[in-house]
Design a protein around this motif. Structure first.
Motif, short mmCIF file in Angstrom:
data_model
loop_
_atom_site.label_atom_id
_atom_site.label_comp_id
_atom_site.label_asym_id
_atom_site.label_seq_id
_atom_site.Cartn_x
_atom_site.Cartn_y
_atom_site.Cartn_z
N UNK A 65 59.95 36.42 -14.41
CA UNK A 65 60.80 37.41 -15.09
C UNK A 65 61.23 38.48 -14.10
N UNK A 66 60.30 38.87 -13.23
CA UNK A 66 60.65 39.85 -12.20
C UNK A 66 61.76 39.34 -11.31
N UNK A 67 61.67 38.06 -10.94
CA UNK A 67 62.69 37.46 -10.09
C UNK A 67 64.03 37.42 -10.80
N UNK A 68 64.00 37.01 -12.09
CA UNK A 68 65.23 36.94 -12.89
C UNK A 68 65.89 38.31 -12.96
N UNK A 69 65.06 39.32 -13.22
CA UNK A 69 65.56 40.69 -13.33
C UNK A 69 66.22 41.11 -12.02
N UNK A 70 65.49 40.89 -10.91
CA UNK A 70 65.99 41.36 -9.61
C UNK A 70 67.28 40.65 -9.23
N UNK A 71 67.31 39.32 -9.39
CA UNK A 71 68.49 38.59 -8.92
C UNK A 71 69.71 38.89 -9.80
N UNK A 72 69.49 39.11 -11.13
CA UNK A 72 70.64 39.43 -11.98
C UNK A 72 71.19 40.80 -11.64
N UNK A 73 70.28 41.78 -11.45
CA UNK A 73 70.73 43.13 -11.09
C UNK A 73 71.52 43.10 -9.78
N UNK A 74 70.96 42.35 -8.82
CA UNK A 74 71.59 42.25 -7.50
C UNK A 74 73.00 41.67 -7.63
N UNK A 75 73.13 40.62 -8.44
CA UNK A 75 74.45 39.99 -8.60
C UNK A 75 75.42 40.97 -9.25
N UNK A 76 74.93 41.76 -10.22
CA UNK A 76 75.78 42.75 -10.86
C UNK A 76 76.32 43.74 -9.85
N UNK A 77 75.44 44.22 -8.97
CA UNK A 77 75.88 45.17 -7.95
C UNK A 77 76.85 44.51 -6.98
N UNK A 78 76.53 43.27 -6.60
CA UNK A 78 77.39 42.62 -5.59
C UNK A 78 78.78 42.33 -6.12
N UNK A 79 78.89 42.09 -7.44
CA UNK A 79 80.23 41.88 -8.00
C UNK A 79 81.08 43.13 -7.86
N UNK A 80 80.41 44.29 -7.96
CA UNK A 80 81.13 45.56 -7.86
C UNK A 80 81.56 45.84 -6.42
N UNK A 81 80.77 45.44 -5.46
CA UNK A 81 81.10 45.79 -4.07
C UNK A 81 81.79 44.65 -3.34
N UNK A 82 82.24 43.65 -4.10
CA UNK A 82 82.79 42.46 -3.45
C UNK A 82 84.05 42.75 -2.64
N UNK A 83 84.81 43.81 -3.03
CA UNK A 83 86.07 44.06 -2.32
C UNK A 83 85.89 44.82 -1.01
N UNK A 84 84.66 45.20 -0.71
CA UNK A 84 84.40 45.92 0.54
C UNK A 84 85.10 47.27 0.61
N UNK A 85 85.41 47.86 -0.55
CA UNK A 85 86.13 49.12 -0.53
C UNK A 85 85.23 50.25 -0.02
#
Lengths: 257, 192
Positions: free
Chosen positions: B142-162
């Protein structure tokens, strides 16, 4: 003749440094580098396993059947790791205690599997052993450098000798977040200097590597490399999609019978 | 009961497997570009770790210990995990095609996810029994699921390298993000 062996070692340490250039084996890199000496110890343990696994796998490459090669490699690697673990438990007890669970976890270090698959399975035993030495030393150097940075900033010491007084320590660097931050800064530095790295390969170079059938390190068997995992997953999804109608049709056929 | 709850919370939040134990870093960095794929990966890991903790604990207690060959644990565990992953893949393909298409691609990638072997080894090291091992496995994944989902959420936001400096684009910014997340997870350390 001698140059060929030397070239492998140079290649492992500088040109294809497993940590900085092809970014493999991130878990031990981040976890065991709380100090330079811990990083060094982990590096040496991995090197020992890597040399012998490359040697054995290259020697056995004509005997191991193609289809069961991955389980066969896993058994070879796991046996070697067990030997290293027992030796460390007997002779370097303090290091064994600090590294703890990460010693048995050398088994799933993708550098070892990656080299077995990408190099040792196709080359002679001696050359593969030299490749193991090179890659292992490259890994050791990288771990020692990261450990050195973290220890210097976080605990103010170099190889255990304190040089910065207590008041100026940034404790977070020896804790978990520091590992990510130090590695981030080192890779950013690498980008800045335009040094060759996983992120700096130009597209043309990548394409060339793909054409040559030479994965930039591992084959994605481990699903661990940052570079390939996503691509491989995407590819597999496409394949699955292509397969799906077939399996559905087969299922229907089965149902009709 | 309370003890089991403590084990689960401790494994999921306080000693988060990725952000403070550094296990499973590779999929955490590699398969976290989209929330959807990251969550599927996390669910596949949840499935495999729970099963692997159960089986490894059984084997350790009932085969390795009575025969006095505990030192073979690494070899046995990794083979069990590799076999288990294969078996789960075949089973899902046959009986639950829906789940298989959702998780299938990620299953082979999990064999060498160090979180799985890590969970099995931690269970042995801490001397957990069968129930405790399974609970610990669930907590870890569950810890892994939590961490990887949160990480993906953040990475979607910073994908444009702005607004990201040029040398920090690519993997450095991902590592910085992970570092900041790790700092946040340090906050859980007072929980138990």
């Amino acid at each position: 003749m001698k140059n060929k062996y030397f070239e492998r070692i140079y290649n492992g340490i500088i040109k294809e440094n497993p940590t900085f250039v092809i970014m493999l084996g991130m878990c031990p890199t981040l976890a065991t580098t709380t100090s330079a000496i811990n990083g060094f110890g982990m590096g040496i343990a991995t090197t020992a396993v890597l040399i012998f696994s490359n040697l054995l796998i290259a020697a056995l490459r004509n005997i191991i059947p193609e289809k069961v090669r991955i389980p066969a490699y896993i058994v070879v690697i796991a046996s070697l790791v067990t030997i290293v673990e027992l030796l460390m438990q007997a002779y370097v007890r303090p290091l064994y205690n600090t590294l703890g669970i990460y010693i048995p976890l050398i088994v799933v270090n993708c550098i070892i599997m990656g080299r077995a698959e990408a190099y040792a399975a196709k080359h002679s035993a001696l050359l593969s052993a030299c490749d193991g030495i090179g890659m292992g030393l490259g890994f050791t150097c990288a771990l020692t450098i990261i450990g050195f940075c973290r220890e210097l900033v976080g605990a103010g010491s170099v190889f255990g000798y304190q040089i910065i007084p207590d008041d100026f320590h940034v404790g977070i660097f020896v804790m978990a977040p520091g590992a990510f931050l130090v590695l981030a800064c080192l890779t950013a530095l690498q980008n800045k200097l335009k040094a060759p790295s996983a992120t700096n390969l130009s597209k043309a170079e990548k394409a060339k590597k793909k054409l040559a059938g030479e994965p930039a390190g591992c084959t994605g068997e481990c699903g661990s490399c940052m570079l390939h995992a996503e691509e491989i997953v995407d590819k597999k999804i496409e394949l699955k999609k292509a397969d799906c109608p077939k399996t559905e049709a087969a299922a229907k056929e089965g149902g009709n019978r | 009961m309370q003890e089991l709850l403590l084990i689960a919370v401790g494994a999921a939040l306080v000693n988060n497997v990725t952000l403070s134990q550094f296990l499973g870093i590779c999929p955490f960095l590699g398969v976290s570009k989209k929330v959807e794929t990251a969550t599927s990966m996390g669910l596949a890991v949840l499935f495999v770790i729970t099963l692997a903790s159960f089986i490894c604990s059984l084997i350790y207690d009932h085969i390795l210990v009575p025969m006095g060959i505990e030192y073979l644990q690494t070899i046995v565990f990794i083979l069990v995990i590799a076999g288990l992953v294969q078996f789960v893949e075949m089973f899902l393909k046959k009986s639950m095609p829906g789940l298989y298409t959702a998780l299938g691609v990620y299953l082979p990638l999990i064999t060498t996810n160090c979180a799985v072997l890590g969970a099995a080894l931690t269970n042995v090291q801490e001397g957990y029994g069968l129930v405790e091992s399974v609970i610990n496995g669930v907590g870890i994944s569950c810890g892994f699921l939590l961490a990887i989902s949160l990480m993906a959420g953040v990475r979607e936001k910073i994908a444009e390298n702005e607004g990201i400096p040029k040398s920090f684009q690519g993997s450095p910014i991902v590592l910085v993000t992970a570092g900041l997340m790790a700092i946040a997870f340090c906050g859980f350390s007072g929980l138990i």
